[in-house]
Each structure stands twice: as structure tokens, then as C-alpha cells.
Design a protein around this motif. Structure first.
Motif, PDB file in Angstrom:
ATOM      1  N   SER B  46      17.498 -32.493  -0.571  1.00 33.04           N
ATOM      2  CA  SER B  46      18.702 -33.209  -0.120  1.00 33.04           C
ATOM      3  C   SER B  46      19.326 -33.979  -1.283  1.00 33.04           C
ATOM      4  CB  SER B  46      18.347 -34.171   1.015  1.00 33.04           C
ATOM      5  OG  SER B  46      17.809 -33.456   2.100  1.00 33.04           O
ATOM      6  N   LEU B  47      18.471 -34.601  -2.092  1.00 35.07           N
ATOM      7  CA  LEU B  47      18.986 -35.322  -3.264  1.00 35.07           C
ATOM      8  C   LEU B  47      19.668 -34.334  -4.221  1.00 35.07           C
ATOM      9  CD1 LEU B  47      16.009 -37.749  -4.065  1.00 35.07           C
ATOM     10  CD2 LEU B  47      18.098 -38.260  -2.785  1.00 35.07           C
ATOM     11  N   ALA B  48      19.056 -33.165  -4.364  1.00 38.31           N
ATOM     12  CA  ALA B  48      19.626 -32.155  -5.262  1.00 38.31           C
ATOM     13  C   ALA B  48      20.977 -31.662  -4.754  1.00 38.31           C
ATOM     14  CB  ALA B  48      18.657 -30.985  -5.406  1.00 38.31           C
ATOM     15  N   GLU B  49      21.170 -31.745  -3.416  1.00 36.56           N
ATOM     16  CA  GLU B  49      22.465 -31.350  -2.834  1.00 36.56           C
ATOM     17  C   GLU B  49      23.461 -32.502  -2.848  1.00 36.56           C
ATOM     18  OE1 GLU B  49      21.851 -29.941   1.171  1.00 36.56           O
ATOM     19  OE2 GLU B  49      20.154 -28.731   0.531  1.00 36.56           O
ATOM     20  N   SER B  50      23.056 -33.615  -3.466  1.00 31.09           N
ATOM     21  CA  SER B  50      23.899 -34.816  -3.539  1.00 31.09           C
ATOM     22  C   SER B  50      24.199 -35.412  -2.169  1.00 31.09           C
ATOM     23  CB  SER B  50      25.214 -34.521  -4.284  1.00 31.09           C
ATOM     24  OG  SER B  50      24.949 -34.044  -5.563  1.00 31.09           O
ATOM     25  N   ALA B  52      24.351 -38.192   0.273  1.00 28.72           N
ATOM     26  CA  ALA B  52      24.489 -39.613  -0.092  1.00 28.72           C
ATOM     27  C   ALA B  52      23.911 -40.554   0.958  1.00 28.72           C
ATOM     28  CB  ALA B  52      25.965 -39.939  -0.323  1.00 28.72           C
ATOM     29  N   ASP B  53      23.608 -40.016   2.128  1.00 23.75           N
ATOM     30  CA  ASP B  53      23.212 -40.888   3.236  1.00 23.75           C
ATOM     31  C   ASP B  53      21.745 -40.627   3.609  1.00 23.75           C
ATOM     32  OD1 ASP B  53      22.847 -42.236   5.565  1.00 23.75           O
ATOM     33  OD2 ASP B  53      24.622 -41.411   6.577  1.00 23.75           O
ATOM     34  N   PRO B  54      20.862 -41.636   3.503  1.00 25.11           N
ATOM     35  CA  PRO B  54      19.457 -41.430   3.876  1.00 25.11           C
ATOM     36  C   PRO B  54      19.303 -41.055   5.344  1.00 25.11           C
ATOM     37  CG  PRO B  54      19.898 -43.759   3.382  1.00 25.11           C
ATOM     38  CD  PRO B  54      21.116 -43.009   3.011  1.00 25.11           C
ATOM     39  N   GLY B  55      20.275 -41.464   6.165  1.00 19.63           N
ATOM     40  CA  GLY B  55      20.224 -41.105   7.585  1.00 19.63           C
ATOM     41  C   GLY B  55      20.315 -39.600   7.783  1.00 19.63           C
ATOM     42  N   VAL B  56      21.097 -38.930   6.948  1.00 13.93           N
ATOM     43  CA  VAL B  56      21.236 -37.471   7.042  1.00 13.93           C
ATOM     44  C   VAL B  56      19.895 -36.809   6.712  1.00 13.93           C
ATOM     45  CG1 VAL B  56      22.383 -35.452   6.052  1.00 13.93           C
ATOM     46  CG2 VAL B  56      23.692 -37.537   6.510  1.00 13.93           C
ATOM     47  N   ILE B  57      19.233 -37.351   5.699  1.00  6.99           N
ATOM     48  CA  ILE B  57      17.929 -36.778   5.307  1.00  6.99           C
ATOM     49  C   ILE B  57      16.920 -36.993   6.439  1.00  6.99           C
ATOM     50  CG2 ILE B  57      16.089 -36.798   3.588  1.00  6.99           C
ATOM     51  CD1 ILE B  57      18.084 -37.914   1.566  1.00  6.99           C
ATOM     52  N   ALA B  58      16.925 -38.205   6.988  1.00  6.31           N
ATOM     53  CA  ALA B  58      16.000 -38.497   8.093  1.00  6.31           C
ATOM     54  C   ALA B  58      16.277 -37.565   9.273  1.00  6.31           C
ATOM     55  CB  ALA B  58      16.142 -39.958   8.504  1.00  6.31           C
ATOM     56  N   ALA B  59      17.546 -37.281   9.522  1.00  5.66           N
ATOM     57  CA  ALA B  59      17.890 -36.386  10.630  1.00  5.66           C
ATOM     58  C   ALA B  59      17.367 -34.977  10.371  1.00  5.66           C
ATOM     59  CB  ALA B  59      19.413 -36.373  10.822  1.00  5.66           C
ATOM     60  N   ARG B  60      17.447 -34.541   9.146  1.00  2.00           N
ATOM     61  CA  ARG B  60      16.917 -33.208   8.801  1.00  2.00           C
ATOM     62  C   ARG B  60      15.412 -33.149   9.071  1.00  2.00           C
ATOM     63  NH1 ARG B  60      19.711 -31.351   3.033  1.00  2.00           N
ATOM     64  NH2 ARG B  60      21.773 -30.957   3.902  1.00  2.00           N
ATOM     65  N   ILE B  61      14.742 -34.213   8.692  1.00  2.00           N
ATOM     66  CA  ILE B  61      13.287 -34.242   8.890  1.00  2.00           C
ATOM     67  C   ILE B  61      12.964 -34.260  10.391  1.00  2.00           C
ATOM     68  CG2 ILE B  61      11.224 -35.687   8.553  1.00  2.00           C
ATOM     69  CD1 ILE B  61      12.427 -36.428   5.792  1.00  2.00           C
ATOM     70  N   THR B  62      13.719 -35.055  11.111  1.00  2.00           N
ATOM     71  CA  THR B  62      13.491 -35.153  12.558  1.00  2.00           C
ATOM     72  C   THR B  62      13.691 -33.798  13.244  1.00  2.00           C
ATOM     73  OG1 THR B  62      14.406 -37.371  12.407  1.00  2.00           O
ATOM     74  CG2 THR B  62      14.103 -36.502  14.605  1.00  2.00           C
ATOM     75  N   SER B  63      14.649 -33.032  12.729  1.00  2.00           N
ATOM     76  CA  SER B  63      14.930 -31.743  13.374  1.00  2.00           C
ATOM     77  C   SER B  63      13.845 -30.704  13.074  1.00  2.00           C
ATOM     78  CB  SER B  63      16.294 -31.213  12.917  1.00  2.00           C
ATOM     79  OG  SER B  63      16.230 -30.851  11.560  1.00  2.00           O
ATOM     80  N   LEU B  64      13.069 -30.930  12.022  1.00  2.00           N
ATOM     81  CA  LEU B  64      12.072 -29.932  11.625  1.00  2.00           C
ATOM     82  C   LEU B  64      10.637 -30.328  11.967  1.00  2.00           C
ATOM     83  CD1 LEU B  64      13.591 -28.997   8.157  1.00  2.00           C
ATOM     84  CD2 LEU B  64      13.421 -27.496  10.135  1.00  2.00           C
ATOM     85  N   GLY B  87       9.936 -42.400 -11.940  1.00  2.00           N
ATOM     86  CA  GLY B  87      10.974 -41.834 -12.811  1.00  2.00           C
ATOM     87  C   GLY B  87      11.364 -40.423 -12.428  1.00  2.00           C
ATOM     88  N   LEU B  88      11.055 -40.019 -11.215  1.00  2.00           N
ATOM     89  CA  LEU B  88      11.398 -38.663 -10.780  1.00  2.00           C
ATOM     90  C   LEU B  88      12.869 -38.575 -10.392  1.00  2.00           C
ATOM     91  CD1 LEU B  88       8.210 -38.027  -8.617  1.00  2.00           C
ATOM     92  CD2 LEU B  88       8.683 -37.176 -10.913  1.00  2.00           C
ATOM     93  N   VAL B  89      13.391 -39.699  -9.959  1.00  2.00           N
ATOM     94  CA  VAL B  89      14.824 -39.770  -9.658  1.00  2.00           C
ATOM     95  C   VAL B  89      15.423 -40.928 -10.451  1.00  2.00           C
ATOM     96  CG1 VAL B  89      14.643 -38.749  -7.350  1.00  2.00           C
ATOM     97  CG2 VAL B  89      14.361 -41.205  -7.623  1.00  2.00           C
ATOM     98  N   LEU B  90      16.707 -40.868 -10.631  1.00  2.00           N
ATOM     99  CA  LEU B  90      17.407 -41.909 -11.382  1.00  2.00           C
ATOM    100  C   LEU B  90      18.260 -42.735 -10.417  1.00  2.00           C
ATOM    101  CD1 LEU B  90      18.546 -39.685 -14.391  1.00  2.00           C
ATOM    102  CD2 LEU B  90      16.559 -41.204 -14.273  1.00  2.00           C
TER     103      LEU B  90
END
Lengths: 351, 92
Positions: B46-50, B52-64, B87-90
Motif C-alpha cells: 500500500s505504501l508502494a502504491e502511495s 495516503a490514508d492508514p484507514g484504507v490500509i486497515a480496510a484492506r487488511i480487514t477485508s482479507l 529505516g525501512l520507510v522514510l
């Protein structure tokens, strides 16, 4: 002394344009025939009870029948290792996943890495290739496959010996291997050249690195030897090399390299000659080579470059070799892969 | 309202996805490996896809995965914090 392993130069195909490559990919790519591989494996098992096979190239994962090659290795009860640039590593992993017996017999993945950082490596082997190797390293680690990192040293990366060793240790490599560049016969030799004293310095640094690291650090044949009369692994028949045309030849460093006149390092075509007979002819080539070295020593004194056994051998076989002035011997005649290696020449335009 | 901004993958970190949905990060500067579980792989992608919203990432996890939205959001925060520390993300 025994025939410990058989090396198959599987293919001339490669995706990269490495500056130090000895092959001549301007030619139509060749692939070693599976029938010859099967024949040689059966003969080597019966004659010598050899157990190990090396797969080299070119890039061996580009052999169109790699799956069949691996199955032949399994059927004849050999173990194997492969030298690869890592670009098709996921495909190789797929073949291992599909055949657990292939995986069980794999002893090492030797990954070619020519710099301790991306800039140096990609400058030599092409953009993106450093990350290909790092990805392959990661996959080896994740799947518990032992891997070796191997570096060909020359003027453009010799400053990174220590960094390379440390990197290999940090990444969890089973071994780091640093080898000496052989003359390519191309215009790149000028930029890659190191004089004999620089090679001896490099050798001392590798020895010191080996003492400092717990991981094995090795130097393949080629570096300085105090004693000029030296019998290498190939000359002891501890390894037998089958070139991409299915011929038994003296060693991998000779295969595909231009020579003045017909190549004298080739013993026989293994498709039509038994391994036993070909090996007998190879012993004749080895004997002649050793006798020539003794004669040269008797004529003496010899030069600094004659203390580097592979360089002496290449000179003896009228192939490209290092001299005090740079590179000597024949040039690679054809343009390199996709012309990328060809010296830029401006020709008059004919309209 | 401004969308929350998330860290971005460090270009010196190489991501490799494994067949079982987990993954490995290799930090090319430190030569450290980091293993990612399947949920952390979704965070990284998700970070690699830019996103911007942690809620979107959480929703993806919830769906899977069988996890409620609140737990997923907490896990995303935690993973992002650890990735920043290593240091894995900036920072955004």
C-alpha cells in the motif's frame, strides 16, 4: 586425485553485457544438447563415480531444456551447483519447487556480483542487475538455499575487495569467491587492466580478508604462484569441462575465447567420442602443456606474468593474455551482444 | 480537510514477496533482512502504491483477514512505527 566434478557450459545465451565476459555472444547463441549431457553423465558415473555437476554459461537458466538437464542430474544421482546472474531466479525456484529431488541435490547457488554497491556492480554488468542479485540472495535465504557470492576482480572494482567480503558475510553467504580477470580480447581490456604487482596486492588483501572473516573466502585458480610449475585442478583432471558445443576441452576459461588458429584446448566432440577416449586425448594436451612449461623454464628467466598460471596457459594456447604492455594475443573478432561491446567506429556514409 | 500522509518506502530497501503471501525486506545499506507477515506485506504494498490514508490500509487488511477494523488500524500504526525506526520507510 579423482574426477570430482563435471562442468557443463550449458548455453551462450545471456541477458547481460558484462564488460569482462569471455564469451562471444555476437555469434548465434548455442545450447549444449541434452543428449550429450545425458551421455556424459552416464559415462562419468560409470567410469569415475563422479558425484558433482556444475552448470555454467552464459546464463545457464536460459537453457531451453533446463528442466530436462536437472532431471538428468537427478536420474544419474549427481549433486549440482549453478553459476547465475540471478535475473531468472524465480523461474529456477519454480523448477526446484516442482521437483523436490532437484532441490535435494542442489549444493549451492553461485551468484555473480561484481561490486559491493549498486553503482559499481551495475556499471560493469548493466542497470538493475545488482538488485536482481540481491533479490536472488533474499530468496535463497528465505528458502534455505546455500549461496556463494563470486566476484571477478579488475581495475574497476579491486578497491572493493574488503567491502565485498563483509557484504557476503552480512548477507549470510556460505562463501565469498574472488577471481582474477582474464583478458577478454576486447577494447575493454585497456580499462580493466591491472599490472602484476597490483594483482599480488589484491591477493594479499584477499588472504587477509579470509583470515578476518569466519565465512570461507576463496580464490579460484589464476593468481600469482611463487613456483612457476603449477598443476591446476583442470590439469589434474579433478574437473572436466564440457563446452557449449559438447566438446571436452581443457577448462572453462578457454571455452569460447578466440585463438590464433584452430583451438588446441579441445580434446574431442563428446557426441561422437566416448568420454574415456576424449579424456585420454585431453591428457595428451595436458602433458604437452606441462612439457612446454618445463621447456620455457629451462630457457628462462621468465617474466612476472608467467607466475600467473592461467595467464601462462592462455598465452601458450595463443589466446588473449595479459602482458606488461596490456593485453596481447588475438582480439575477439565479432561484435558483442547486440553490438553493445563493439568499439564505436564512425564509417563514411555511402549514399 | 487534509488527508493524513504516510511514510514512503526507502528506495534502498528491496521487497521480495514469497509464495505464501509473506515477504522479506532487505535493507541494502545495512544488509539486514526483515520478515513481513501477510498483513505487513499489504502495508508495504500500500505504501508502494502511495496510499495516503492508514484507514484504507486497515480496510484492506480487514477485508482479507478475520480482524476487526480497530485492531487492524492499531496493527498498521504499529508496523509503520517499526518500519520507521528501522529505516525501512522514510517520513512523509
Amino acid at each position: 586425485m579423482a574426477v570430482n566434478w563435471i562442468a557443463f557450459h550449458l548455453t551462450d545465451r545471456c541477458q547481460l553485457d558484462c564488460q569482462h565476459c569471455l564469451r562471444d555472444p555476437g555469434q548465434k547463441p548455442k545450447d549444449l544438447s541434452l543428449a550429450t549431457i545425458r551421455k556424459v553423465l552416464a559415462e562419468a558415473k560409470r567410469l569415475y563415480r563422479t558425484r558433482q555437476v556444475a552448470l555454467t554459461g552464459g546464463e545457464p537458466t536460459l537453457h531451453p531444456e533446463l528442466e530436462g538437464v536437472l532431471d538428468a542430474i537427478v536420474e544419474h544421482d549427481f549433486t549440482w551447483h549453478i553459476v547465475t546472474n540471478g535475473r531468472r531466479f524465480e523461474q529456477l525456484l519454480g523448477l526446484l519447487r516442482d521437483g523436490p529431488a532437484r532441490r535435494e541435490r542442489l549444493t549451492a547457488v553461485n551468484l555473480s556480483l561484481d561490486g559491493a554497491d549498486e553503482t559499481t556492480h551495475d556499471g560493469i554488468r548493466g542497470k538493475g542487475s545488482f538488485r536482481d542479485v540481491m533479490k536472488a540472495v533474499t530468496l535463497c535465504t528465505a528458502h534455505g538455499l546455500p549461496f556463494t557470492l563470486q566476484m571477478v576482480l579488475h581495475a574497476r572494482n579491486v578497491h572493493q575487495i574488503e567491502a565485498f567480503g563483509l557484504m557476503a558475510a552480512q548477507l549470510g553467504a556460505a562463501r565469498a569467491s574472488l577471481s582474477m580477470l582474464q583478458t577478454t580480447g576486447t577494447h575493454h581490456d585497456e580499462a580493466l587492466y591491472l599490472p602484476p604487482h597490483a594483482w599480488q596486492d589484491a591477493q594479499h588483501r584477499i588472504e587477509r580478508l579470509s583470515a578476518a572473516l569466519t565465512m570461507p573466502v576463496t580464490m579460484p585458480e589464476g593468481f600469482y604462484r611463487e613456483q612457476i610449475f603449477h598443476v591446476c585442478e583442470a590439469m589434474k583432471s579433478e574437473s572436466l569441462h564440457v563446452d557449449v558445443e559438447g566438446r571436452l576441452n581443457l577448462c572453462c576459461q578457454h571455452a569460447g575465447v578466440p585463438s590464433e588458429g584452430p583451438p588446441r584446448d579441445v580434446a574431442a566432440d563428446l557426441a561422437t567420442t566416448s568420454l574415456l577416449e576424449a579424456h585420454g586425448r585431453l591428457l595428451g594436451i595436458i602433458h604437452e602443456t606441462q612439457a612446454a612449461k618445463l621447456a620455457a623454464m629451462a630457457r628462462g628467466p621468465l617474466g612476472a606474468w608467467d607466475h600467473f598460471p592461467c595467464n601462462w596457459c592462455m598465452k601458450h594456447f595463443d589466446k588473449p593474455h595479459w602482458t606488461d604492455e596490456g593485453a596481447g594475443g588475438p582480439s575477439a573478432q565479432r561484435e558483442r551482444w547486440r553490438g553493445a561491446w563493439a568499439k564505436k567506429v564512425t564509417l563514411p556514409v555511402v549514399r | 480537510m487534509t488527508e493524513p500522509r504516510l511514510p514512503r518506502p526507502n528506495p534502498q530497501v528491496l521487497f521480495t514477496e514469497l509464495d505464501d503471501g509473506t515477504g522479506v525486506l532487505l535493507h541494502l545499506d545495512t544488509k539486514f533482512y526483515f520478515t513481513l507477515n501477510a498483513a505487513a506485506v499489504i502495508v508495504w504494498k500500500s505504501l508502494a502504491e502511495s496510499i495516503a490514508d492508514p484507514g484504507v490500509i486497515a480496510a484492506r487488511i480487514t477485508s482479507l483477514f478475520r480482524v476487526d477494523r480497530e485492531t487492524a488500524a492499531r496493527d498498521v500504526d504499529s508496523v509503520l512505527r517499526e518500519m520507521l525506526e528501522d529505516g525501512l520507510v522514510l517520513p512523509a
